[in-house]
Write a protein that holds these residues in place. Sequence first.
Motif, PDB file in Angstrom:
ATOM      1  N   LEU A 237     -12.272  -7.779  -3.185  1.00 43.51           N
ATOM      2  CA  LEU A 237     -13.326  -6.894  -3.682  1.00 43.51           C
ATOM      3  C   LEU A 237     -13.748  -7.422  -5.049  1.00 43.51           C
ATOM      4  CD1 LEU A 237     -11.460  -3.525  -2.958  1.00 43.51           C
ATOM      5  CD2 LEU A 237     -12.860  -4.850  -1.381  1.00 43.51           C
ATOM      6  N   SER A 238     -15.019  -7.758  -5.195  1.00 46.56           N
ATOM      7  CA  SER A 238     -15.468  -8.349  -6.452  1.00 46.56           C
ATOM      8  C   SER A 238     -16.578  -7.524  -7.084  1.00 46.56           C
ATOM      9  CB  SER A 238     -15.934  -9.786  -6.219  1.00 46.56           C
ATOM     10  OG  SER A 238     -17.037  -9.797  -5.332  1.00 46.56           O
ATOM     11  N   SER A 239     -16.863  -7.839  -8.341  1.00 48.12           N
ATOM     12  CA  SER A 239     -17.895  -7.119  -9.109  1.00 48.12           C
ATOM     13  C   SER A 239     -17.754  -5.623  -8.908  1.00 48.12           C
ATOM     14  CB  SER A 239     -19.296  -7.583  -8.689  1.00 48.12           C
ATOM     15  OG  SER A 239     -19.442  -8.966  -8.852  1.00 48.12           O
ATOM     16  N   LEU A 240     -16.565  -5.157  -9.131  1.00 48.25           N
ATOM     17  CA  LEU A 240     -16.235  -3.777  -8.783  1.00 48.25           C
ATOM     18  C   LEU A 240     -17.071  -2.759  -9.530  1.00 48.25           C
ATOM     19  CD1 LEU A 240     -12.385  -4.133  -8.409  1.00 48.25           C
ATOM     20  CD2 LEU A 240     -13.991  -3.413  -6.627  1.00 48.25           C
ATOM     21  N   GLU A 241     -17.421  -1.701  -8.824  1.00 51.58           N
ATOM     22  CA  GLU A 241     -18.184  -0.586  -9.381  1.00 51.58           C
ATOM     23  C   GLU A 241     -17.343   0.685  -9.257  1.00 51.58           C
ATOM     24  OE1 GLU A 241     -21.760  -0.481  -7.109  1.00 51.58           O
ATOM     25  OE2 GLU A 241     -22.393  -2.510  -7.706  1.00 51.58           O
ATOM     26  N   LEU A 242     -17.734   1.682 -10.030  1.00 53.36           N
ATOM     27  CA  LEU A 242     -16.997   2.947  -9.997  1.00 53.36           C
ATOM     28  C   LEU A 242     -16.920   3.499  -8.583  1.00 53.36           C
ATOM     29  CD1 LEU A 242     -18.373   4.725 -13.203  1.00 53.36           C
ATOM     30  CD2 LEU A 242     -16.219   3.493 -12.938  1.00 53.36           C
ATOM     31  N   GLY A 243     -17.999   3.324  -7.835  1.00 52.69           N
ATOM     32  CA  GLY A 243     -18.071   3.853  -6.479  1.00 52.69           C
ATOM     33  C   GLY A 243     -17.170   3.158  -5.480  1.00 52.69           C
ATOM     34  N   ASP A 244     -16.551   2.067  -5.899  1.00 52.29           N
ATOM     35  CA  ASP A 244     -15.616   1.368  -5.007  1.00 52.29           C
ATOM     36  C   ASP A 244     -14.234   2.009  -5.037  1.00 52.29           C
ATOM     37  OD1 ASP A 244     -17.075  -1.761  -6.082  1.00 52.29           O
ATOM     38  OD2 ASP A 244     -17.598  -0.503  -4.348  1.00 52.29           O
ATOM     39  N   SER A 245     -14.030   2.946  -5.935  1.00 56.57           N
ATOM     40  CA  SER A 245     -12.751   3.649  -5.991  1.00 56.57           C
ATOM     41  C   SER A 245     -12.530   4.372  -4.670  1.00 56.57           C
ATOM     42  CB  SER A 245     -12.752   4.661  -7.140  1.00 56.57           C
ATOM     43  OG  SER A 245     -12.879   4.008  -8.380  1.00 56.57           O
ATOM     44  N   ALA A 246     -11.444   4.059  -4.032  1.00 58.57           N
ATOM     45  CA  ALA A 246     -11.181   4.610  -2.696  1.00 58.57           C
ATOM     46  C   ALA A 246      -9.790   4.211  -2.262  1.00 58.57           C
ATOM     47  CB  ALA A 246     -12.207   4.080  -1.680  1.00 58.57           C
ATOM     48  N   LEU A 247      -9.427   4.712  -1.096  1.00 58.92           N
ATOM     49  CA  LEU A 247      -8.186   4.315  -0.437  1.00 58.92           C
ATOM     50  C   LEU A 247      -8.554   3.299   0.625  1.00 58.92           C
ATOM     51  CD1 LEU A 247      -5.149   4.764  -0.050  1.00 58.92           C
ATOM     52  CD2 LEU A 247      -5.695   6.765   1.342  1.00 58.92           C
ATOM     53  N   TYR A 248      -7.972   2.139   0.559  1.00 58.87           N
ATOM     54  CA  TYR A 248      -8.274   1.069   1.505  1.00 58.87           C
ATOM     55  C   TYR A 248      -7.099   0.924   2.464  1.00 58.87           C
ATOM     56  CZ  TYR A 248     -12.246  -0.010  -1.395  1.00 58.87           C
ATOM     57  OH  TYR A 248     -13.434   0.080  -2.078  1.00 58.87           O
ATOM     58  N   PHE A 249      -7.421   1.079   3.751  1.00 59.08           N
ATOM     59  CA  PHE A 249      -6.399   0.981   4.780  1.00 59.08           C
ATOM     60  C   PHE A 249      -6.523  -0.322   5.544  1.00 59.08           C
ATOM     61  CE2 PHE A 249      -4.194   4.871   4.725  1.00 59.08           C
ATOM     62  CZ  PHE A 249      -5.091   5.900   4.482  1.00 59.08           C
ATOM     63  N   CYS A 250      -5.386  -0.858   5.877  1.00 63.17           N
ATOM     64  CA  CYS A 250      -5.295  -1.928   6.841  1.00 63.17           C
ATOM     65  C   CYS A 250      -4.663  -1.345   8.095  1.00 63.17           C
ATOM     66  CB  CYS A 250      -4.442  -3.058   6.282  1.00 63.17           C
ATOM     67  SG  CYS A 250      -4.062  -4.361   7.465  1.00 63.17           S
ATOM     68  N   ALA A 251      -5.096  -1.830   9.245  1.00 67.75           N
ATOM     69  CA  ALA A 251      -4.507  -1.412  10.511  1.00 67.75           C
ATOM     70  C   ALA A 251      -4.365  -2.635  11.400  1.00 67.75           C
ATOM     71  CB  ALA A 251      -5.377  -0.353  11.193  1.00 67.75           C
ATOM     72  N   SER A 252      -3.483  -2.560  12.360  1.00 65.75           N
ATOM     73  CA  SER A 252      -3.330  -3.700  13.265  1.00 65.75           C
ATOM     74  C   SER A 252      -3.122  -3.229  14.697  1.00 65.75           C
ATOM     75  CB  SER A 252      -2.157  -4.583  12.821  1.00 65.75           C
ATOM     76  OG  SER A 252      -0.894  -3.989  13.076  1.00 65.75           O
ATOM     77  N   SER A 253      -3.436  -4.121  15.622  1.00 64.95           N
ATOM     78  CA  SER A 253      -3.192  -3.853  17.036  1.00 64.95           C
ATOM     79  C   SER A 253      -2.915  -5.177  17.726  1.00 64.95           C
ATOM     80  CB  SER A 253      -4.377  -3.139  17.696  1.00 64.95           C
ATOM     81  OG  SER A 253      -5.479  -4.006  17.813  1.00 64.95           O
ATOM     82  N   VAL A 254      -2.434  -5.061  18.951  1.00 71.30           N
ATOM     83  CA  VAL A 254      -2.039  -6.264  19.679  1.00 71.30           C
ATOM     84  C   VAL A 254      -3.244  -7.116  20.060  1.00 71.30           C
ATOM     85  CG1 VAL A 254      -1.057  -7.062  21.853  1.00 71.30           C
ATOM     86  CG2 VAL A 254       0.082  -5.267  20.568  1.00 71.30           C
TER      87      VAL A 254
END
Lengths: 112, 115
Positions: B78-95
């Motif tokens: 994530l680059s050139s971050l802005e205030l609105g980028d504040s969040a919870l970022y999830f990773c998920a996986s599947s087969v």
Amino acid sequence: AQSVTQLGSHVSVSEGALVLLRCNYSSSVPPYLFWYVQYPNQGLQLLLKYTTGATLVKGINGFEAEFKKSETSFHLTKPSAHMSDAAEYFCAVQTTGNQFYFGTGTSLTVIP
Amino acid sequence: DSGVTQTPKHLITATGQRVTLRCSPRSGDLSVYWYQQSLDQGLQFLIQYYNGEERAKGNILERFSAQQFPDLHSELNLSSLELGDSALYFCASSVSAGQSGNTIYFGEGSWLTVV
């Protein structure tokens, strides 16, 4: 395009009462449908899913959901709410490309 | 424990900066997904990789990029971050990658706060 609609962003029930969380989907092909639960400060975990076969699906913690193709619905129910059920619930549809589209979530509050 | 590992769990950074979020999928899973969860936008699909190749793109900004490495771990930049980028970022996986009914398993997320 696929979409998922969860009616009611907030639902409150009394402890011991029926829980009903609504989910409708739009899909051009038969979908695979999922319900996930998110407890505070945690990731999403699978409650149950429908792929093929029996349209009434049982999940963990006493939850179940029924796939109704004619109504394009996959509502989540639990006969008797428990305090520990308070959480955010997400309905999701899996597309042919294995992309998951989530609804906006329903926050469940259980009143003692 | 889903088996999906995300680091860091919390991150505070300033506007304009760049951060990298890391994800290790469950053992045996080839597909990795990134999601952003914020109060106003809900759970938004960003991007999916399968066995190192980009498979699907969602609402991912041009300032954001991701990759999946040969060992199958993934990074979200994530680059050139802005205030609105504040969040919870999830990773998920599947087969798998196709519509298979396979469950996707979520990590516990990385909390990003941009100040």
